[in-house]
Write a protein that holds these residues in place. Structure first.
Motif, PDB file in Angstrom:
ATOM      1  N   ASP A  41       0.842  -1.197   0.000  1.00 38.18           N
ATOM      2  CA  ASP A  41       0.000   0.000   0.000  1.00 38.18           C
ATOM      3  C   ASP A  41       0.873   1.242   0.000  1.00 38.18           C
ATOM      4  N   ASP A  42       0.805   2.013  -1.062  1.00 38.17           N
ATOM      5  CA  ASP A  42       1.453   3.311  -1.168  1.00 38.17           C
ATOM      6  C   ASP A  42       2.926   3.295  -0.744  1.00 38.17           C
ATOM      7  N   PRO A  43       3.758   2.449  -1.390  1.00 40.02           N
ATOM      8  CA  PRO A  43       5.169   2.414  -0.992  1.00 40.02           C
ATOM      9  C   PRO A  43       5.934   3.626  -1.524  1.00 40.02           C
ATOM     10  N   ARG A  44       6.993   3.980  -0.827  1.00 43.68           N
ATOM     11  CA  ARG A  44       7.923   5.012  -1.293  1.00 43.68           C
ATOM     12  C   ARG A  44       9.249   4.304  -1.528  1.00 43.68           C
ATOM     13  N   VAL A  45       9.715   4.316  -2.785  1.00 45.70           N
ATOM     14  CA  VAL A  45      10.897   3.554  -3.180  1.00 45.70           C
ATOM     15  C   VAL A  45      12.045   4.505  -3.507  1.00 45.70           C
ATOM     16  N   GLU A  46      13.194   4.213  -2.898  1.00 44.51           N
ATOM     17  CA  GLU A  46      14.416   4.943  -3.231  1.00 44.51           C
ATOM     18  C   GLU A  46      15.423   3.926  -3.749  1.00 44.51           C
ATOM     19  N   ALA A  65      18.115  -0.733  -2.860  1.00 44.50           N
ATOM     20  CA  ALA A  65      16.792  -0.118  -2.738  1.00 44.50           C
ATOM     21  C   ALA A  65      16.348  -0.083  -1.284  1.00 44.50           C
ATOM     22  N   THR A  66      15.633   0.974  -0.952  1.00 42.91           N
ATOM     23  CA  THR A  66      14.967   1.093   0.336  1.00 42.91           C
ATOM     24  C   THR A  66      13.515   1.387   0.026  1.00 42.91           C
ATOM     25  N   ILE A  67      12.612   0.615   0.652  1.00 40.83           N
ATOM     26  CA  ILE A  67      11.176   0.804   0.428  1.00 40.83           C
ATOM     27  C   ILE A  67      10.517   1.074   1.762  1.00 40.83           C
ATOM     28  N   TRP A  68       9.906   2.242   1.860  1.00 36.64           N
ATOM     29  CA  TRP A  68       9.158   2.592   3.067  1.00 36.64           C
ATOM     30  C   TRP A  68       7.712   2.197   2.837  1.00 36.64           C
ATOM     31  N   LEU A  74      11.785  -1.980   4.001  1.00 34.60           N
ATOM     32  CA  LEU A  74      12.434  -3.078   3.288  1.00 34.60           C
ATOM     33  C   LEU A  74      13.696  -2.553   2.619  1.00 34.60           C
ATOM     34  N   ARG A  75      14.772  -3.332   2.709  1.00 35.90           N
ATOM     35  CA  ARG A  75      16.053  -2.944   2.130  1.00 35.90           C
ATOM     36  C   ARG A  75      16.698  -4.131   1.442  1.00 35.90           C
ATOM     37  N   ALA A  76      17.360  -3.847   0.323  1.00 35.50           N
ATOM     38  CA  ALA A  76      18.105  -4.905  -0.353  1.00 35.50           C
ATOM     39  C   ALA A  76      19.230  -4.267  -1.158  1.00 35.50           C
TER      40      ALA A  76
END
Length: 175
Positions: A41-46, A65-68, A74-76
């Motif tokens: 739901d509504d992720p913010r991806v960097e 990547a970091t996903i809020w 989430l990080r990978a």
């Protein structure tokens, strides 16, 4: 490709280090990472794309990547000799994390429903109109973390405080 849903598009940002990122790579990465948008739901991806300058490193094309999300961050990070391959591996790793996150959340909700049988729940209607209204209640598992790990998590989520269980004392702590 036209979006058929009324959901806002995924917030997506690409950063680069030691490399000029082409529009083709940006588009490729966004298409690959958009698979996750359907599951969150509504992720913010960097996304950070980098080239390691050390000549002894063969897998020098790095995608991180970091996903809020509304849940965990989430990080990978993946690296290979080709940027597209690094992005593919990164997306596979993130998909596994999302699956694990969604499965754990579903299991937690099922346990909570069993523990809080709605038939035995008391009525929450209050006769006193001047009592403060509870706007939001949040429940979450307190994972055992050291104070140092909790500070790192606090920095990752960007909140003003972080609640955790200290494994040494089994006490609930706040940083």
């Amino acid at each position: 490709r036209a979006a058929t849903s009324k959901e806002p598009p995924m917030q997506f940002q690409v950063k680069s280090r030691n490399v000029e990122v082409s529009d083709a790579i940006k588009t490729y990465a966004e298409e690959k990472l958009s698979k996750l948008d359907r599951q969150l739901d509504d992720p913010r991806v960097e996304l950070e794309l980098a080239v390691e300058k050390n000549p002894s490193i063969a897998d020098n094309q790095v995608a991180e990547a970091t996903i809020w999300t509304k849940g965990p961050v989430l990080r990978a990070r993946e690296s290979s000799s080709d940027m597209r391959s690094s992005i593919d591996q990164l997306v596979e790793k993130l998909e596994r994390q999302v699956t694990r996150y969604r499965t754990r959340g579903r299991d937690r909700r099922r346990r909570a429903v069993r523990a809080n049988d709605p038939a035995t729940a008391p009525d929450t209607v209050s006769a006193d109109d001047e009592a403060p209204e509870i706007v939001k209640t949040k429940h979450f598992a307190l994972n055992p973390l050291s104070a140092e790990e909790a500070v790192l998590q606090l920095e990752l989520v960007g909140h003003d405080f972080f609640v955790f269980r200290n494994p040494a004392s089994e006490a609930v702590n706040v940083v």
